[in-house]
Design a protein around this motif. Sequence first.
Motif, PDB file in Angstrom:
ATOM      1  N   PRO A   1       0.797  -1.232   0.000  1.00  0.00           N
ATOM      2  CA  PRO A   1       0.000   0.000   0.000  1.00  0.00           C
ATOM      3  C   PRO A   1       0.827   1.279   0.000  1.00  0.00           C
ATOM      4  N   ALA A   2       2.149   1.160   0.284  1.00  0.00           N
ATOM      5  CA  ALA A   2       3.001   2.349   0.236  1.00  0.00           C
ATOM      6  C   ALA A   2       3.043   2.969  -1.155  1.00  0.00           C
ATOM      7  N   LEU A   3       2.552   2.251  -2.152  1.00  0.00           N
ATOM      8  CA  LEU A   3       2.463   2.796  -3.505  1.00  0.00           C
ATOM      9  C   LEU A   3       1.654   4.091  -3.520  1.00  0.00           C
ATOM     10  N   PHE A   4       0.732   4.244  -2.570  1.00  0.00           N
ATOM     11  CA  PHE A   4      -0.089   5.452  -2.508  1.00  0.00           C
ATOM     12  C   PHE A   4       0.737   6.698  -2.164  1.00  0.00           C
ATOM     13  N   GLN A   5       1.976   6.512  -1.746  1.00  0.00           N
ATOM     14  CA  GLN A   5       2.825   7.663  -1.462  1.00  0.00           C
ATOM     15  C   GLN A   5       3.381   8.287  -2.748  1.00  0.00           C
ATOM     16  N   THR A   6       3.296   7.561  -3.864  1.00  0.00           N
ATOM     17  CA  THR A   6       3.932   7.994  -5.102  1.00  0.00           C
ATOM     18  C   THR A   6       2.958   8.785  -5.968  1.00  0.00           C
ATOM     19  N   VAL A   7       3.450   9.237  -7.122  1.00  0.00           N
ATOM     20  CA  VAL A   7       2.628  10.028  -8.027  1.00  0.00           C
ATOM     21  C   VAL A   7       1.489   9.180  -8.586  1.00  0.00           C
ATOM     22  N   MET A   8       0.303   9.758  -8.683  1.00  0.00           N
ATOM     23  CA  MET A   8      -0.882   9.040  -9.130  1.00  0.00           C
ATOM     24  C   MET A   8      -1.239   9.330 -10.595  1.00  0.00           C
ATOM     25  N   SER A   9      -0.356   9.897 -11.339  1.00  0.00           N
ATOM     26  CA  SER A   9      -0.616  10.210 -12.742  1.00  0.00           C
ATOM     27  C   SER A   9      -0.526   8.960 -13.609  1.00  0.00           C
ATOM     28  N   VAL A  10      -1.022   9.069 -14.866  1.00  0.00           N
ATOM     29  CA  VAL A  10      -1.005   7.910 -15.753  1.00  0.00           C
ATOM     30  C   VAL A  10       0.276   7.795 -16.562  1.00  0.00           C
ATOM     31  N   TRP A  11       1.045   8.882 -16.694  1.00  0.00           N
ATOM     32  CA  TRP A  11       2.145   8.877 -17.646  1.00  0.00           C
ATOM     33  C   TRP A  11       3.280   7.918 -17.300  1.00  0.00           C
ATOM     34  N   ASN A  12       3.397   7.470 -16.062  1.00  0.00           N
ATOM     35  CA  ASN A  12       4.430   6.489 -15.733  1.00  0.00           C
ATOM     36  C   ASN A  12       3.843   5.098 -15.524  1.00  0.00           C
ATOM     37  N   LYS A  13       2.669   4.852 -16.133  1.00  0.00           N
ATOM     38  CA  LYS A  13       1.994   3.573 -15.973  1.00  0.00           C
ATOM     39  C   LYS A  13       1.523   3.071 -17.330  1.00  0.00           C
ATOM     40  N   VAL A  14       1.857   1.829 -17.641  1.00  0.00           N
ATOM     41  CA  VAL A  14       1.442   1.191 -18.893  1.00  0.00           C
ATOM     42  C   VAL A  14       0.363   0.167 -18.541  1.00  0.00           C
ATOM     43  N   PHE A  15      -0.833   0.318 -19.125  1.00  0.00           N
ATOM     44  CA  PHE A  15      -2.000  -0.474 -18.736  1.00  0.00           C
ATOM     45  C   PHE A  15      -2.269  -1.593 -19.747  1.00  0.00           C
ATOM     46  N   ARG A  16      -2.609  -2.766 -19.228  1.00  0.00           N
ATOM     47  CA  ARG A  16      -3.098  -3.830 -20.110  1.00  0.00           C
ATOM     48  C   ARG A  16      -4.475  -3.409 -20.615  1.00  0.00           C
ATOM     49  N   ARG A  17      -4.642  -3.360 -21.929  1.00  0.00           N
ATOM     50  CA  ARG A  17      -5.837  -2.743 -22.498  1.00  0.00           C
ATOM     51  C   ARG A  17      -7.113  -3.482 -22.095  1.00  0.00           C
ATOM     52  N   GLU A  18      -7.121  -4.803 -22.137  1.00  0.00           N
ATOM     53  CA  GLU A  18      -8.324  -5.552 -21.772  1.00  0.00           C
ATOM     54  C   GLU A  18      -8.712  -5.276 -20.323  1.00  0.00           C
ATOM     55  N   PHE A  19      -7.716  -5.195 -19.446  1.00  0.00           N
ATOM     56  CA  PHE A  19      -7.963  -4.871 -18.044  1.00  0.00           C
ATOM     57  C   PHE A  19      -8.542  -3.467 -17.920  1.00  0.00           C
ATOM     58  N   LEU A  20      -7.949  -2.501 -18.619  1.00  0.00           N
ATOM     59  CA  LEU A  20      -8.409  -1.117 -18.535  1.00  0.00           C
ATOM     60  C   LEU A  20      -9.845  -0.983 -19.021  1.00  0.00           C
ATOM     61  N   GLU A  21     -10.161  -1.624 -20.135  1.00  0.00           N
ATOM     62  CA  GLU A  21     -11.516  -1.541 -20.669  1.00  0.00           C
ATOM     63  C   GLU A  21     -12.525  -2.199 -19.742  1.00  0.00           C
ATOM     64  N   GLY A  22     -12.094  -3.221 -19.013  1.00  0.00           N
ATOM     65  CA  GLY A  22     -12.996  -3.928 -18.115  1.00  0.00           C
ATOM     66  C   GLY A  22     -13.280  -3.200 -16.817  1.00  0.00           C
ATOM     67  N   LEU A  23     -12.523  -2.127 -16.542  1.00  0.00           N
ATOM     68  CA  LEU A  23     -12.741  -1.395 -15.287  1.00  0.00           C
ATOM     69  C   LEU A  23     -14.050  -0.623 -15.290  1.00  0.00           C
ATOM     70  N   GLY A  24     -14.493  -0.215 -16.472  1.00  0.00           N
ATOM     71  CA  GLY A  24     -15.712   0.586 -16.534  1.00  0.00           C
ATOM     72  C   GLY A  24     -15.535   1.978 -15.972  1.00  0.00           C
ATOM     73  N   VAL A  25     -14.339   2.564 -16.143  1.00  0.00           N
ATOM     74  CA  VAL A  25     -14.059   3.914 -15.667  1.00  0.00           C
ATOM     75  C   VAL A  25     -13.676   4.785 -16.854  1.00  0.00           C
ATOM     76  N   ALA A  26     -13.640   6.073 -16.627  1.00  0.00           N
ATOM     77  CA  ALA A  26     -13.330   7.007 -17.711  1.00  0.00           C
ATOM     78  C   ALA A  26     -12.502   8.160 -17.172  1.00  0.00           C
ATOM     79  N   PHE A  27     -11.706   8.744 -18.056  1.00  0.00           N
ATOM     80  CA  PHE A  27     -10.984   9.958 -17.692  1.00  0.00           C
ATOM     81  C   PHE A  27     -11.978  11.084 -17.455  1.00  0.00           C
ATOM     82  N   GLY A  28     -11.696  11.884 -16.448  1.00  0.00           N
ATOM     83  CA  GLY A  28     -12.586  12.991 -16.141  1.00  0.00           C
ATOM     84  C   GLY A  28     -12.406  14.157 -17.095  1.00  0.00           C
ATOM     85  N   ARG A  29     -13.265  15.124 -16.957  1.00  0.00           N
ATOM     86  CA  ARG A  29     -13.162  16.367 -17.712  1.00  0.00           C
ATOM     87  C   ARG A  29     -12.446  17.403 -16.867  1.00  0.00           C
TER      88      ARG A  29
END
Length: 734
Positions: free
Chosen positions: A161-189
């Motif tokens: 859980p110490a991961l929550f201490q780090t930056v929460m942006s997307v630019w340093n994270k590479v997502f598995r596309r099937e997993f990302l699509e299955g989350l049912g979430v969207a980028f905000g405005r």
Amino acid sequence: MSLLLSIVLPVHGVERYLPRCLDSILGETPAAETRFEVIAVDDLSPDGSGAILDAYAARDPRLRVMHLTENQGLGGARAAALPQVRGEYVWFVDSDDWLPERTVGVILDELAQERRREVPADVLLTDFTHVYPDGGSEPNPWRHVLVGSPLVEGCTLAEHPALFQTVMSVWNKVFRREFLEGLGVAFGRGYYEDISVTYPALLAAERLRYLDRPCYFYRRGRDGAITATASPKHADVFAQYDAIFAFINRSDRPGRPVPESLRTLVFDRTVRQALNVYDTPGLVPVARRKDYFHRIALHFERHRPADYRFPGGVRGVQYRLAARGARIAYAELRRTGRLPRELKRGARAVAPAVKKGVRSGARFTAYNAFRRLPLDEHLAVYAAYWHRGYACNPAAIYEKAKELAPQIRGVWVVENRRQADAMPPGVPYVIVNTPAYLKAMATAKYFVNNVNFPRTMAKRQGTVHVQTQHGTPLKAMGMDLRGRPEAAEGMDFDRLQEAIDRWDFLVSSNPHTSEHFSRAFPGRYEMLDTGYPRNDRLANATPEEVRAMRERFGLRPGTTAVLYAPTHRGGKGGYVPLLDVAELARRLGPRFTLLVRTHYFHTDGPGDLTTGADAAEIVDVSTHPVVEDLYLAADALVTDYSSMMFDYAVLDRPVVIFAPDWEEYQRERGVYFDLFAEPPGAVTVDVDGLARALRAGDPEPGARARFRAKFCVWDDGGAAERVVRRVFPMGPAR
């Protein structure tokens, strides 16, 4: 082979930065590398960004361009691209940032390995580097939370859980596309659009993995960045928080149940972020601050976990006041460190925490309060390399000041507990953002650093700032980069001048340095033509100390030790293996030992260094904290453009320059002299020539003598004393 990676690139108003970003993605990979694609979204850019994208796409079929007819913002542009991606993984890169050299290839190879795993990573986290407008850079400040953790092999968020201490942006994270699509979430405005994706992804992932290699250069503080822009859109963050907790509360949410401990961590992190935005001057417009603070209170009402316990100290008091919507009391607490008298009478539960908080301090409240105290005329604050620890010129000055000015108490600033634990015994230290740090920064008379202290710590009248720098310059520096837009990319020269204006003294290593620093760093400071204090140890070294250092590194008598230390190359990320060290070891043979030291920015090290019985032994000394130990142990130095050559020359031992990319380096960066015309020793461009030079023992003594006459003229072992006598008052201990 199916497409491995889709890189999504939202583009709006970044004409100045876009070519470098595209070149770092497309230009660093051969056209035959078709395992990835780039989908760039022209978000109705008002400048020439769209035309730049079209021109690149015409040359490279791996780039596809979407032109939006209405501006959608970062979140909307990413959302528009997602239905078009074809890769197994997707990486959201910001178009004003760029990737280090060879990064795309490294990421593709990592993803290919993940594809073969029984449980492939849902999210691959990468290391990164911050780049500042003044040209400075800083390794990932949260790396200590990641390296050596279960994330290196792969784990869930609950397992680290110490991961929550780090930056929460997307630019340093590479997502598995099937997993990302299955989350049912969207980028905000609007602003903070990516946290509504990042938090759910981290919470739901069956396997998170960390790649300990700098894979991203992230610009901080550039003009137009939301972290430096006043706007009512900072309140957009609350819609993203609502989306995060809507995901957590969903009955059909993918992944494992979110334990209450993680829900609490999410809530605490969101409150901390909301208050940081509110507290940062100039972000929330004055007319919107009341409403913004009210939104924080509503956030507590809507999303506070049932068993939530306020933290201790001032932070806990601030949270309580925010939860109650007590904006005036919150402001009074931050301004004075005390609650208003009328509020104290009805806040018995709060008052003890205030008292504790004032003792322990808090980042804004305590610093402002401490600045009202008188200067401590006997306190000096020391730091080196962005608070990395005890090192370089500041360490040498600290040691000499203890001897000559014992009435001056020295304290060191370090970034975290790990670095604190590595401090020499008996050396006082404070950790960044602790109460002791804030008080020291607010009240000390003297400040000694080889880089700049944070600009948020304002210089008080009467303080004395000593800038030592950390190397004789071969490459162009500071204001000399104004005519070199490629090398100066992202620098803010106004901010650099602001830092220079703090300096009272600038330490110079030699006449060459004084000449160029006075132009590169124009200011009202006094140039101290003293030599580098860190080189006193080399000038004063005894045979006994040299023998002890060789024994420390296990160097057998009769073994020739060669220190290989290449410099950092801007834009190229991690260690750049221009030299095949293993091949050099084979050519040198077993009577040699190679000590390999990569630059401190590089976290992935030199790789596999195993050799056979007939080759030189190779020892990775990259993490050894004291480079002067290595100088003393080594019989010769091999480097390219590192300032280490100037320091090592003090020992009057052979230096060999290995510089196969000299033409490229001097063209891109700019240099102050021709290293090939005025070298410290032999100059080579291939491993064969390097091996011959090292086997020759001392091939260019004349070149070294001329080099020493120019660059080591002040290195007589008394530099630190000269600095201390000029800066500090001499006197007996109190």
